[in-house]
Enzyme design. Sequence first.
Site, PDB file in Angstrom:
ATOM      1  N   GLU A 115      14.048   3.945   2.907  1.00 25.64           N
ATOM      2  CA  GLU A 115      12.765   3.262   2.650  1.00 25.64           C
ATOM      3  C   GLU A 115      12.682   1.960   3.435  1.00 25.64           C
ATOM      4  O   GLU A 115      11.628   1.584   3.941  1.00 25.64           O
ATOM      5  CB  GLU A 115      12.579   2.982   1.160  1.00 25.64           C
ATOM      6  CG  GLU A 115      12.461   4.221   0.302  1.00 25.64           C
ATOM      7  CD  GLU A 115      11.413   5.200   0.801  1.00 25.64           C
ATOM      8  OE1 GLU A 115      10.308   4.782   1.174  1.00 25.64           O
ATOM      9  OE2 GLU A 115      11.724   6.409   0.824  1.00 25.64           O
ATOM     10  N   TRP A 175      11.575   2.898   6.768  1.00 25.68           N
ATOM     11  CA  TRP A 175      10.119   3.117   6.841  1.00 25.68           C
ATOM     12  C   TRP A 175       9.401   1.779   7.057  1.00 25.68           C
ATOM     13  O   TRP A 175       8.433   1.681   7.797  1.00 25.68           O
ATOM     14  CB  TRP A 175       9.589   3.757   5.541  1.00 25.68           C
ATOM     15  CG  TRP A 175       9.606   5.254   5.556  1.00 25.68           C
ATOM     16  CD1 TRP A 175      10.502   6.059   4.916  1.00 25.68           C
ATOM     17  CD2 TRP A 175       8.693   6.130   6.253  1.00 25.68           C
ATOM     18  NE1 TRP A 175      10.194   7.372   5.175  1.00 25.68           N
ATOM     19  CE2 TRP A 175       9.097   7.450   5.979  1.00 25.68           C
ATOM     20  CE3 TRP A 175       7.574   5.925   7.074  1.00 25.68           C
ATOM     21  CZ2 TRP A 175       8.422   8.562   6.490  1.00 25.68           C
ATOM     22  CZ3 TRP A 175       6.901   7.031   7.589  1.00 25.68           C
ATOM     23  CH2 TRP A 175       7.329   8.328   7.296  1.00 25.68           C
ATOM     24  N   TRP A 208     -17.551  10.167   6.046  1.00 21.93           N
ATOM     25  CA  TRP A 208     -17.155   9.787   4.684  1.00 21.93           C
ATOM     26  C   TRP A 208     -18.392   9.692   3.806  1.00 21.93           C
ATOM     27  O   TRP A 208     -19.505   9.525   4.298  1.00 21.93           O
ATOM     28  CB  TRP A 208     -16.412   8.453   4.698  1.00 21.93           C
ATOM     29  CG  TRP A 208     -15.251   8.419   5.651  1.00 21.93           C
ATOM     30  CD1 TRP A 208     -15.185   7.752   6.837  1.00 21.93           C
ATOM     31  CD2 TRP A 208     -13.998   9.099   5.510  1.00 21.93           C
ATOM     32  NE1 TRP A 208     -13.969   7.962   7.444  1.00 21.93           N
ATOM     33  CE2 TRP A 208     -13.220   8.801   6.646  1.00 21.93           C
ATOM     34  CE3 TRP A 208     -13.445   9.944   4.532  1.00 21.93           C
ATOM     35  CZ2 TRP A 208     -11.931   9.293   6.845  1.00 21.93           C
ATOM     36  CZ3 TRP A 208     -12.165  10.433   4.716  1.00 21.93           C
ATOM     37  CH2 TRP A 208     -11.417  10.118   5.857  1.00 21.93           C
ATOM     38  N   ASN A 236       5.423   3.568  -5.796  1.00 20.99           N
ATOM     39  CA  ASN A 236       5.124   4.259  -4.533  1.00 20.99           C
ATOM     40  C   ASN A 236       4.516   5.647  -4.732  1.00 20.99           C
ATOM     41  O   ASN A 236       3.548   6.005  -4.066  1.00 20.99           O
ATOM     42  CB  ASN A 236       6.407   4.368  -3.695  1.00 20.99           C
ATOM     43  CG  ASN A 236       6.142   5.054  -2.375  1.00 20.99           C
ATOM     44  OD1 ASN A 236       5.324   4.607  -1.573  1.00 20.99           O
ATOM     45  ND2 ASN A 236       6.802   6.184  -2.152  1.00 20.99           N
ATOM     46  N   TRP A 245     -10.774   5.807   4.038  1.00 25.00           N
ATOM     47  CA  TRP A 245      -9.466   5.243   3.660  1.00 25.00           C
ATOM     48  C   TRP A 245      -9.423   3.731   3.839  1.00 25.00           C
ATOM     49  O   TRP A 245      -8.693   3.026   3.146  1.00 25.00           O
ATOM     50  CB  TRP A 245      -8.338   5.909   4.469  1.00 25.00           C
ATOM     51  CG  TRP A 245      -8.472   5.795   5.955  1.00 25.00           C
ATOM     52  CD1 TRP A 245      -9.132   6.667   6.773  1.00 25.00           C
ATOM     53  CD2 TRP A 245      -7.968   4.762   6.808  1.00 25.00           C
ATOM     54  NE1 TRP A 245      -9.071   6.240   8.079  1.00 25.00           N
ATOM     55  CE2 TRP A 245      -8.354   5.083   8.135  1.00 25.00           C
ATOM     56  CE3 TRP A 245      -7.218   3.613   6.588  1.00 25.00           C
ATOM     57  CZ2 TRP A 245      -8.024   4.276   9.227  1.00 25.00           C
ATOM     58  CZ3 TRP A 245      -6.888   2.812   7.672  1.00 25.00           C
ATOM     59  CH2 TRP A 245      -7.293   3.151   8.969  1.00 25.00           C
ATOM     60  N   TRP A 299      -1.708   3.991   3.834  1.00 29.12           N
ATOM     61  CA  TRP A 299      -3.056   4.563   3.749  1.00 29.12           C
ATOM     62  C   TRP A 299      -3.288   5.595   4.844  1.00 29.12           C
ATOM     63  O   TRP A 299      -3.839   6.660   4.591  1.00 29.12           O
ATOM     64  CB  TRP A 299      -4.129   3.458   3.788  1.00 29.12           C
ATOM     65  CG  TRP A 299      -4.332   2.929   2.402  1.00 29.12           C
ATOM     66  CD1 TRP A 299      -3.732   1.845   1.850  1.00 29.12           C
ATOM     67  CD2 TRP A 299      -5.134   3.523   1.364  1.00 29.12           C
ATOM     68  NE1 TRP A 299      -4.111   1.718   0.535  1.00 29.12           N
ATOM     69  CE2 TRP A 299      -4.968   2.718   0.214  1.00 29.12           C
ATOM     70  CE3 TRP A 299      -5.963   4.637   1.296  1.00 29.12           C
ATOM     71  CZ2 TRP A 299      -5.614   3.017  -0.995  1.00 29.12           C
ATOM     72  CZ3 TRP A 299      -6.603   4.933   0.093  1.00 29.12           C
ATOM     73  CH2 TRP A 299      -6.426   4.131  -1.032  1.00 29.12           C
TER      74      TRP A 299
HETATM   75  P1  FAD Z   1      11.828   0.390  -3.160  1.00 33.12           P
HETATM   76  O1  FAD Z   1      11.676   1.844  -3.411  1.00 33.12           O
HETATM   77  O2  FAD Z   1      12.877  -0.315  -3.905  1.00 33.12           O
HETATM   78  O3  FAD Z   1      12.042   0.200  -1.584  1.00 33.12           O
HETATM   79  C1  FAD Z   1      12.670  -0.965  -1.036  1.00 33.12           C
HETATM   80  C2  FAD Z   1      11.770  -1.645  -0.037  1.00 33.12           C
HETATM   81  O4  FAD Z   1      11.523  -0.803   1.079  1.00 33.12           O
HETATM   82  C3  FAD Z   1      10.402  -2.010  -0.580  1.00 33.12           C
HETATM   83  O5  FAD Z   1      10.442  -3.215  -1.289  1.00 33.12           O
HETATM   84  C4  FAD Z   1       9.574  -2.093   0.687  1.00 33.12           C
HETATM   85  O6  FAD Z   1       9.743  -3.326   1.337  1.00 33.12           O
HETATM   86  C5  FAD Z   1      10.200  -1.008   1.555  1.00 33.12           C
HETATM   87  N1  FAD Z   1       9.457   0.250   1.419  1.00 33.12           N
HETATM   88  C6  FAD Z   1       9.620   1.200   0.474  1.00 33.12           C
HETATM   89  N2  FAD Z   1       8.810   2.245   0.707  1.00 33.12           N
HETATM   90  C7  FAD Z   1       8.112   1.950   1.814  1.00 33.12           C
HETATM   91  C8  FAD Z   1       7.132   2.646   2.562  1.00 33.12           C
HETATM   92  N3  FAD Z   1       6.691   3.857   2.223  1.00 33.12           N
HETATM   93  N4  FAD Z   1       6.597   2.040   3.640  1.00 33.12           N
HETATM   94  C9  FAD Z   1       7.029   0.820   4.025  1.00 33.12           C
HETATM   95  N5  FAD Z   1       7.959   0.104   3.364  1.00 33.12           N
HETATM   96  C10 FAD Z   1       8.509   0.679   2.269  1.00 33.12           C
HETATM   97  N6  FAD Z   1       4.638  -1.503   0.645  1.00 33.12           N
HETATM   98  C11 FAD Z   1       4.552  -2.825   0.828  1.00 33.12           C
HETATM   99  O7  FAD Z   1       5.583  -3.509   0.875  1.00 33.12           O
HETATM  100  N7  FAD Z   1       3.338  -3.438   0.981  1.00 33.12           N
HETATM  101  C12 FAD Z   1       2.168  -2.735   0.941  1.00 33.12           C
HETATM  102  O8  FAD Z   1       1.105  -3.315   1.113  1.00 33.12           O
HETATM  103  C13 FAD Z   1       2.233  -1.333   0.712  1.00 33.12           C
HETATM  104  N8  FAD Z   1       1.104  -0.587   0.624  1.00 33.12           N
HETATM  105  C14 FAD Z   1       1.202   0.774   0.434  1.00 33.12           C
HETATM  106  C15 FAD Z   1       0.030   1.546   0.377  1.00 33.12           C
HETATM  107  C16 FAD Z   1       0.095   2.928   0.205  1.00 33.12           C
HETATM  108  C17 FAD Z   1      -1.175   3.740   0.152  1.00 33.12           C
HETATM  109  C18 FAD Z   1       1.350   3.554   0.100  1.00 33.12           C
HETATM  110  C19 FAD Z   1       1.454   5.041  -0.078  1.00 33.12           C
HETATM  111  C20 FAD Z   1       2.512   2.797   0.152  1.00 33.12           C
HETATM  112  C21 FAD Z   1       2.465   1.405   0.320  1.00 33.12           C
HETATM  113  N9  FAD Z   1       3.636   0.614   0.367  1.00 33.12           N
HETATM  114  C22 FAD Z   1       3.527  -0.737   0.568  1.00 33.12           C
HETATM  115  C23 FAD Z   1       4.974   1.230   0.350  1.00 33.12           C
HETATM  116  C24 FAD Z   1       5.651   1.356  -1.021  1.00 33.12           C
HETATM  117  O9  FAD Z   1       4.780   1.952  -1.937  1.00 33.12           O
HETATM  118  C25 FAD Z   1       6.134   0.024  -1.579  1.00 33.12           C
HETATM  119  O10 FAD Z   1       6.882  -0.652  -0.604  1.00 33.12           O
HETATM  120  C26 FAD Z   1       7.031   0.217  -2.801  1.00 33.12           C
HETATM  121  O11 FAD Z   1       6.338   0.899  -3.802  1.00 33.12           O
HETATM  122  C27 FAD Z   1       7.509  -1.129  -3.297  1.00 33.12           C
HETATM  123  O12 FAD Z   1       8.296  -0.991  -4.432  1.00 33.12           O
HETATM  124  P2  FAD Z   1       9.836  -1.318  -4.433  1.00 33.12           P
HETATM  125  O13 FAD Z   1      10.065  -2.671  -3.895  1.00 33.12           O
HETATM  126  O14 FAD Z   1      10.353  -1.024  -5.799  1.00 33.12           O
HETATM  127  O15 FAD Z   1      10.386  -0.250  -3.385  1.00 33.12           O
END
Ligand code: FAD
Length: 472
Positions: free
Chosen positions: A275, A278, A307, A342, A360, A383
């Site tokens: 993650e 990503w 849309w 997420n 979107w 998104w």
């Molecule tokens: P964990 O699962 O603990 O992951 C650790 C870290 O990895 C996160 O804190 C984050 O920095 C990074 N990360 C995890 N998943 C992703 C991912 N898919 N893409 C990029 N980085 C990721 N994340 C954001 O930080 N900011 C946003 O504005 C954001 N908007 C999102 C919008 C949509 C529509 C979707 C589907 C995902 C988005 N995410 C975003 C990614 C992800 O949902 C969040 O990072 C995550 O839910 C944060 O929770 P956590 O810190 O417990 O994540």
Amino acid sequence: ACHLVWFRNDLRVTDNKALTFACEDPTATVIGVYIATPEQWATHNVSPRQIAFLHQNLVELQHALAKRGIPLICHTTATFADSVKWLLDFAQQQNATGLYFNHQYELNERLRDEQLRQQAQHLNIFTYDDALLLPPGSVTTQKGDMYQVYTPFRRAFLSQLLMSDFRSFPAPKPRGAALTVENTPPLFAHQSVEISPQFIAGEQAALAKLRQFCSKRVQDYQRDRDIPAIDGTSQLSPYLALGVLSPRQCVNRLLAENPQVFDSQESGGFSWLNELIWREFYSHLLVAFPRLCRHQPFIEWTQYIQWTPDETGFTAWKNGQTGYPIVDAAMRQLNQTGWMHNRLRMIVASFLVKDLLVDWRRGEHYFMNQLIDGTLAANNGGWQWSASTGVDASPWFRIFNPTTQGKKFDPQGTFIREWLPELRDVPEKFIHEPHTWAESHQITLNYPTPIVDHKQARLMTLEAFEAGKRAV
Ligand code: FAD
């Protein structure tokens, strides 16, 4: 010598390259600077919640610096352009010999820094790649291009990461007596918004959360990460978004607790690292494809999709009133806390785009306005992934069924009941389709019936995407 450290998205004293190098010369005077730019933030849709959290973290940073004898000067200007002007004047007033800062990778931020370089004639500028594990542009195909598929990117990323030095830097040593900090009035004017108690400001709180996660929950991350009713993820995103925590600190902590993490792709640790990669992927993409910073889809034909102009669906979605419990519970979590799990972000994004056929970008915009962890790279990436308009996105004909998603990821409805008190008494078997139960028992629920029929909506969306593709 006088060194200015311009803090932007790196609100921490530990593992901060710009701060570390500014402090290298023990005889230099070091001054921290932060410039709030509320008008600019408004054009970037930064949420009031994130701004309030930023303020809290800035106060913590000011104290952490003061302990080390470093003042933090906070100033407010309207826009980025104004901030450059003020900073150069300030540097002159202080007879600064060096300006130190860490790169930001979004387009307007990069343009601002370019402007600064052009206007700073007698000031030495020292900049660092610090916000990511590997800087944008450093992980490329053999031809030197940015990867457009995630898995080969990750492979290349990991082999490069292992060859790089990603040790964290310690906080700088005190440079003289501690300073006293008086904190009224606030460092910059902002709306007061309550921050949910799971997000305590400051790098000490962030590091404690990281330690706790890596010592325990990360083991089960692969199993638990998709279940919103379980606290299975780190919830570190608000800290990473503002640079209160660095990704190097995350990886180093992960390795300290799980030394085998690079060896087994099946481990919880590896899937957490995945993650974090990503996060890197989406940031690298912003730099390789600046159109992503300009509200444009990555896949060009998707700009021809028609849309819906209808507002009712969008309004219901925002308010958590769609009649699909998992969607509504998730939106209420977002509206109340600024954070969303997420799996739920994927479900609600898919629902808005593929069940309601709303552009979107409107969802992206609304998220940004609410999120405490909003970042252009991850939010736009998420998104565009969900809307099938992005890089290595979910294929456009794959459409989540919101009811099935609910049953799969919140089987007992635990999460739904937490956020939708009006459904608390609905039996487990019917929690995802409460109206079938209510009708058969002649109960009136204080909860809307589904605003769309998923089967019909799905067909309508497939048609709209096909028409968009044909229009090229
Ligand atoms: P964990 O699962 O603990 O992951 C650790 C870290 O990895 C996160 O804190 C984050 O920095 C990074 N990360 C995890 N998943 C992703 C991912 N898919 N893409 C990029 N980085 C990721 N994340 C954001 O930080 N900011 C946003 O504005 C954001 N908007 C999102 C919008 C949509 C529509 C979707 C589907 C995902 C988005 N995410 C975003 C990614 C992800 O949902 C969040 O990072 C995550 O839910 C944060 O929770 P956590 O810190 O417990 O994540």
